[in-house]
Design a protein around this motif. Structure first.
Motif: not given
Ligand code: IMP
Ligand code: MG
Length: 300
Positions: A11-15, A195-210, A276-282
């Protein structure tokens, strides 16, 4: 098989940016092995229409509505009773709940947390689902882990509810909850979620950002906000055009039923959020609502 690629919807705003709808669309276009939630709890509400029927999920990822295994990650908060209620609701509606797994390291929201949340509800307009008190215990390292819950509670749904992040594989779609300006670090603290809502924190699911392939950023053509926030102007609360946008756009919280405050799109914030999010598709939703109102204004 290791995790080979990851797509993220954030999400790019307030949910309430129609992430659920986007996730549902992407699942039908791509072959995902897992749909995963990386943050938040049942403070979220994702509304999804399938064959014109409306479904609302709160903690279970939308993958389950399309028969895809769905995973709730270690950075999520789970209220067991509400979770089981949601599983029952999904099963009664014909969805296969045996494909749902939860990280043993997810934290449990207790009834005590919900009681304590009445303070946040009053002072900050929290959803009252116990998120902040549960996060307090998690980071105070006295929290209750999902792995300590009796698995027989889930016997109507699955024999094996717990799954470690290391067991995820293949292609993942990560379903964001809330949005950039509710992030604990980037939002208008303390008017944020825990929570950390930004996509970098999706890495908590166990994958590298690569491994990340696409980041789909969700926005609406206008802004909405539920809960207190001195930085979200309420000077336009009685503005006729905005009121009719809220009405036509059905801007009511799917978790709390509260009316969302509406404002014209803040373009500066949207651009910051894309950065901030590094969003590639809006993806911008609800443009049709403006068509009906026939006015479009922007903040910048
Ligand atoms: P909490 O997450 O319940 O602690 O609420 C903290 C703030 O985030 C409040 O302003 C809530 O209204 C807002 N919030 C939490 N979850 C959502 C959501 O899914 N959509 C929109 N606002 C949310
Ligand atoms: Mg929502």
């Amino acid at each position: 098989m290791p995790i080979h690629s990851v797509d993220i919807v954030c999400g790019l705003a307030w949910g309430d940016e129609a992430k659920g709808k986007i996730v549902s669309y992407l699942i039908q276009q791509n072959q995902y092995d897992w749909v995963c939630r990386w943050s938040g709890g049942n403070n979220a509400g994702h509304t999804i229409y399938i064959k014109r029927k409306k479904y609302v999920t709160h903690i279970v990822p939308a993958g389950i509505l399309h028969g895809i295994p769905s995973y709730i990650g270690p950075d999520c908060y789970i209220h067991i009773e509400s979770f089981i209620k949601e599983l029952d609701y999904l099963k009664e509606n014909g969805f296969d709940t045996s494909k749902i797994r939860v990280s043993p390291k997810a934290h449990v929201i207790t009834d005590d947390h919900i009681e304590q949340d009445s303070y946040y509800k009053k002072t900050q307009g929290s959803t009252g689902s116990g998120i902040a008190p549960c996060a307090k215990d998690k980071y105070g390292r006295i929290g209750l882990l999902f792995e300590s819950i009796d698995v027989s509670l889930f016997k109507n749904h699955t024999e094996q509810i717990c799954l470690n992040t290391t067991e995820l594989f293949g292609s993942l779609l990560c379903e964001g909850a809330q949005g950039t300006w509710l992030d604990i670090n980037y939002g208008n603290y303390p008017y944020v979620t825990s929570s950390t809502t930004l996509p970098y924190s999706a890495c908590s699911l166990g994958f590298s950002h690569h491994k990340i392939r696409h980041i789909y950023g969700a926005s609406k053509i206008y802004d909405t906000r539920v809960g207190h926030d001195p930085l979200f102007p309420d000077s336009l609360d009685n503005d006729k055009e905005l009121l009719s946008i809220g009405h036509l756009g059905k801007e009511l919280g799917s978790t709390t039923g509260r009316k969302r405050r509406v404002n014209w799109l803040n373009l500066d914030l949207l651009i910051q959020s894309i950065d901030l999010t590094g969003c590639t598709i809006l993806i911008v939703s609800k443009v049709d609502i403006l068509n009906t109102v026939n006015v479009f204004k922007l903040f910048y």
